[in-house]
Scaffold this active site. Structure first.
Site, PDB file in Angstrom:
ATOM      1  N   ARG A  58       0.821  -1.217   0.000  1.00  0.00           N
ATOM      2  CA  ARG A  58       0.000   0.000   0.000  1.00  0.00           C
ATOM      3  C   ARG A  58       0.854   1.266   0.000  1.00  0.00           C
ATOM      4  O   ARG A  58       0.448   2.306  -0.496  1.00  0.00           O
ATOM      5  CB  ARG A  58      -0.933  -0.007   1.213  1.00  0.00           C
ATOM      6  CG  ARG A  58      -2.080   0.988   1.080  1.00  0.00           C
ATOM      7  CD  ARG A  58      -3.087   0.843   2.202  1.00  0.00           C
ATOM      8  NE  ARG A  58      -2.521   1.224   3.481  1.00  0.00           N
ATOM      9  CZ  ARG A  58      -2.637   0.508   4.611  1.00  0.00           C
ATOM     10  NH1 ARG A  58      -3.304  -0.628   4.609  1.00  0.00           N
ATOM     11  NH2 ARG A  58      -2.097   0.924   5.728  1.00  0.00           N
ATOM     12  N   TYR A 111     -14.664  21.737 -11.132  1.00  0.00           N
ATOM     13  CA  TYR A 111     -15.121  20.440 -11.665  1.00  0.00           C
ATOM     14  C   TYR A 111     -16.330  19.980 -10.856  1.00  0.00           C
ATOM     15  O   TYR A 111     -16.264  19.905  -9.624  1.00  0.00           O
ATOM     16  CB  TYR A 111     -13.951  19.457 -11.532  1.00  0.00           C
ATOM     17  CG  TYR A 111     -14.197  18.051 -12.003  1.00  0.00           C
ATOM     18  CD1 TYR A 111     -14.434  17.779 -13.339  1.00  0.00           C
ATOM     19  CD2 TYR A 111     -14.129  16.987 -11.101  1.00  0.00           C
ATOM     20  CE1 TYR A 111     -14.636  16.466 -13.762  1.00  0.00           C
ATOM     21  CE2 TYR A 111     -14.313  15.684 -11.521  1.00  0.00           C
ATOM     22  CZ  TYR A 111     -14.577  15.426 -12.860  1.00  0.00           C
ATOM     23  OH  TYR A 111     -14.755  14.140 -13.265  1.00  0.00           O
ATOM     24  N   ASP A 183      -6.554  22.906  -8.609  1.00  0.00           N
ATOM     25  CA  ASP A 183      -6.711  21.790  -9.546  1.00  0.00           C
ATOM     26  C   ASP A 183      -6.003  22.204 -10.830  1.00  0.00           C
ATOM     27  O   ASP A 183      -6.486  23.063 -11.572  1.00  0.00           O
ATOM     28  CB  ASP A 183      -8.197  21.504  -9.778  1.00  0.00           C
ATOM     29  CG  ASP A 183      -8.418  20.277 -10.671  1.00  0.00           C
ATOM     30  OD1 ASP A 183      -7.558  20.004 -11.533  1.00  0.00           O
ATOM     31  OD2 ASP A 183      -9.460  19.610 -10.515  1.00  0.00           O
ATOM     32  N   LYS A 208      -6.152  12.346 -17.439  1.00  0.00           N
ATOM     33  CA  LYS A 208      -6.259  13.166 -18.643  1.00  0.00           C
ATOM     34  C   LYS A 208      -4.952  13.091 -19.443  1.00  0.00           C
ATOM     35  O   LYS A 208      -4.639  12.047 -19.984  1.00  0.00           O
ATOM     36  CB  LYS A 208      -6.652  14.598 -18.246  1.00  0.00           C
ATOM     37  CG  LYS A 208      -7.868  14.650 -17.306  1.00  0.00           C
ATOM     38  CD  LYS A 208      -9.161  14.236 -17.982  1.00  0.00           C
ATOM     39  CE  LYS A 208     -10.322  13.983 -17.041  1.00  0.00           C
ATOM     40  NZ  LYS A 208     -10.660  15.051 -16.111  1.00  0.00           N
TER      41      LYS A 208
HETATM   42  C1  LIG Z   1     -11.452  14.867 -14.908  1.00  0.00           C
HETATM   43  C2  LIG Z   1     -11.170  15.894 -13.905  1.00  0.00           C
HETATM   44  C3  LIG Z   1     -11.049  15.569 -12.561  1.00  0.00           C
HETATM   45  C4  LIG Z   1     -11.321  14.174 -12.038  1.00  0.00           C
HETATM   46  O1  LIG Z   1     -10.421  13.242 -12.506  1.00  0.00           O
HETATM   47  P1  LIG Z   1     -10.832  11.671 -12.545  1.00  0.00           P
HETATM   48  O2  LIG Z   1      -9.541  10.988 -12.725  1.00  0.00           O
HETATM   49  O3  LIG Z   1     -11.777  11.545 -13.700  1.00  0.00           O
HETATM   50  O4  LIG Z   1     -11.482  11.359 -11.247  1.00  0.00           O
HETATM   51  C5  LIG Z   1     -10.713  16.559 -11.680  1.00  0.00           C
HETATM   52  N1  LIG Z   1     -10.516  17.817 -12.086  1.00  0.00           N
HETATM   53  C6  LIG Z   1     -10.639  18.178 -13.374  1.00  0.00           C
HETATM   54  C7  LIG Z   1     -10.385  19.574 -13.759  1.00  0.00           C
HETATM   55  C8  LIG Z   1     -10.980  17.240 -14.319  1.00  0.00           C
HETATM   56  O5  LIG Z   1     -11.137  17.606 -15.587  1.00  0.00           O
END
Ligand SMILES: *Cc1c(COP(=O)(O)O)cnc(C)c1O
Length: 392
Positions: A58, A111, A183, A208
């Protein structure tokens, strides 16, 4: 020893960081270790809790540490931890920095699943939440109080792509003893150097552009030394870890991220410029366009853009949009972004935003420009608009 390569360009560093062929029989890429139990070599080491790399699966395996090192070094962070998704990276960072009675200033363009977390879990934890207009800048001073523990930024904002004046916000936050969480998924560790702009914790959905192939869920949290002790404690207590195969895919994606981003950006600009000439389009929302309201800030603070942007149509009925979407062959209809393929989705706004002064009026779309030839993509959109206009 892996190569830190601090003095090299990022495009070089994505190929060198987090790799150690000498430690892996000369193998170029860090191998995948599947592990829960990790054996100690002898009794004394077990008693001293002295482990070769990790005491337990972990806590990570060599692949985990390689990816954490690469992300940390690229963004200039003190530490990095991985999470099973980007959403979990955001929620973990907030849980690690908030306590009951605190006030959270949350950007209105966040988001949407994060907003859901705030309005459910954080409210239940007695956190007071104020949503603020993404373009507020130093005006955040009017909303901040001695109870404000966190100012949360996401720049450019989800769906509407407002660029935030993060340095101005960070200055006010720090003067008031609050931390800045950001973020930075759109910016990536390459295009927005969050820690140079006053951010204390930078959050990434690796799902992403880092993994980049639409096949992996993963998140990362980069943080400064000052927040490390508190953050690490919560992270460990929550029992989070990332699967070794997903980590491998993220490391593999990272190697080509710099060139992919360059192509995504170029194609997005080509599509955006073409869309601006269309009668159906009211506005293209992409801070890399010189006439975008966020362009000056983007140019000042960012080192690049990517393939994701918004399009506001002048009008459009459900039937017209249906004809447009169903005619497209190269644009997949699906959520997420950052993969090699082009995507398109309609964006719903009115039900979620509460603090943004100026919202798009017409139907809003979100486009992800993939790695296909831009001429093919433009021809696809043109056919879509033909179908759109054939319905009155
Ligand atoms: C997609 C996204 C997330 C979440 O990511 P996941 O891996 O899909 O949980 C968070 N912040 C932004 C800006 C995003 O586009």
């Amino acid at each position: 020893m892996t190569k830190k390569s601090r003095n090299l360009e990022d495009r070089t560093r994505v190929t060198t960081l987090g790799r150690d062929p000498d430690a892996n029989f000369g193998v170029v890429n860090p191998p995948v270790y599947h592990a829960s139990t990790i054996l100690y070599p002898n009794f004394a080491d077990l008693m001293d809790f002295k482990y070769p790399a990790s005491p337990y699966g972990r806590m990570g395996t060599p692949g985990t540490f390689a990816l954490e090192e690469a992300l940390r070094e690229l963004e200039g962070a003190y530490g990095c931890r991985l999470t099973p998704s980007g959403q979990n990276a955001v929620t973990t960072a907030l849980l690690a920095t908030l306590k009951p009675g605190d006030h959270l200033l949350m950007v209105d363009s966040v988001y949407e699943p994060v907003r859901m977390f705030c309005d459910s879990v954080l409210k239940r934890m007695q956190i007071a939440i104020t949503y603020y207009d993404p373009t507020i800048g130093a005006g955040i001073a009017e909303l901040i109080s001695d109870k404000t523990a966190i100012v949360f930024c996401e720049s450019p904002g989800s769906l509407t792509f407002e660029v935030q004046d993060v340095p101005a916000i960070a200055k006010v936050a720090h003067e008031n003893g609050a931390l800045v969480l950001c973020d930075n998924t759109w910016g990536t560790p390459l295009h927005f150097k969050a820690f140079d702009h006053g951010v204390d914790i930078s959050i990434h959905a690796l799902t992403k552009y880092v993994t980049g192939h639409a096949d992996t869920m993963l998140g990362a949290i980069n943080y400064t030394k000052a927040v490390a002790p508190g953050f690490e404690k919560t992270y460990r207590a929550l029992g989070l870890c990332a699967g070794p195969d997903d980590v491998y895919l993220a490391l593999r994606g990272l190697r080509t991220m710099a060139v992919r981003l360059k192509q995504h950006q170029a194609t997005a600009l080509e599509l955006a410029t073409w869309l601006q000439t269309r009668d159906e389009v009211a506005r293209v929302l992409n801070p890399a366009l010189s006439d975008d309201p966020g362009h000056a800030l983007w140019k000042r603070d960012f080192l690049g853009a990517n393939g994701l942007f918004g399009v506001e149509l002048k009008s459009g009925t459900y039937e017209q949009l249906e004809a447009f979407f169903d005619t497209l062959e190269l644009f997949g209809m699906g959520f997420s972004w950052g993969g090699f393929e082009s995507l398109i989705v309609p964006s719903k706004l009115k039900t979620t935003r509460t603090a943004t002064q100026s919202l798009p009026e017409g139907p809003l779309l979100r486009i992800h420009a993939g790695l296909e030839d831009p001429a093919d993509l433009i021809a696809d959109l043109a056919r879509g608009f033909d179908a759109f206009n054939a319905i009155s």
